[in-house]
Design a protein around this motif. Structure first.
Motif, PDB file in Angstrom:
ATOM      1  N   ALA A  62      -9.721   2.664 -10.238  1.00 20.45           N
ATOM      2  CA  ALA A  62     -10.181   1.409 -11.215  1.00 20.45           C
ATOM      3  C   ALA A  62     -10.150   1.973 -12.765  1.00 20.45           C
ATOM      4  O   ALA A  62     -10.115   1.098 -13.564  1.00 20.45           O
TER       5      ALA A  62
ATOM      6  N   ARG B 201      -5.040   0.337  -7.025  1.00 21.02           N
ATOM      7  CA  ARG B 201      -5.964  -0.423  -7.923  1.00 21.02           C
ATOM      8  C   ARG B 201      -7.405  -0.176  -7.758  1.00 21.02           C
ATOM      9  O   ARG B 201      -8.308   0.122  -8.641  1.00 21.02           O
ATOM     10  N   THR B 202      -7.797  -0.365  -6.398  1.00 24.05           N
ATOM     11  CA  THR B 202      -9.305  -0.067  -6.130  1.00 24.05           C
ATOM     12  C   THR B 202      -9.681   1.242  -6.150  1.00 24.05           C
ATOM     13  O   THR B 202     -10.969   1.724  -6.550  1.00 24.05           O
TER      14      THR B 202
END
Length: 82
Positions: free
Chosen positions: A37, A33-34
């Motif tokens: 993004a 997820r990071t």
């Protein structure tokens, strides 16, 4: 092959196995997820207006207060054009 009668570890997972599997999934999910993004970008109303204005305007301005997503919106826009 019938999973109910086989000796496969997936035939009858124990609660501990399921818990460990879910923990492993969560550990994998957070970095994705990071690191990606852009795939999870969800714009606010003002950001959507900014992106939509790109279809008809050569230059645009996104004015907003501090910590409201101006950099994220600009970065998303640049990444999509790249």
């Amino acid at each position: 092959m019938d999973l109910q009668t086989s000796n496969s570890p997936l035939s009858s997972p124990t609660p501990e196995m399921l818990s460990a599997f879910l923990k492993e999934i969560e550990q994998e999910r957070a970095p994705r997820r990071t690191e990606n993004a852009l795939a999870y970008y969800r714009s606010y109303a003002k950001q959507r207006e900014f992106h939509a204005a790109g279809a008809s305007a050569r230059e645009r301005l996104l004015m907003a207060g501090n910590q409201l997503g101006k950099t994220i919106a600009g970065g998303f826009e640049a990444a999509m054009h790249a």
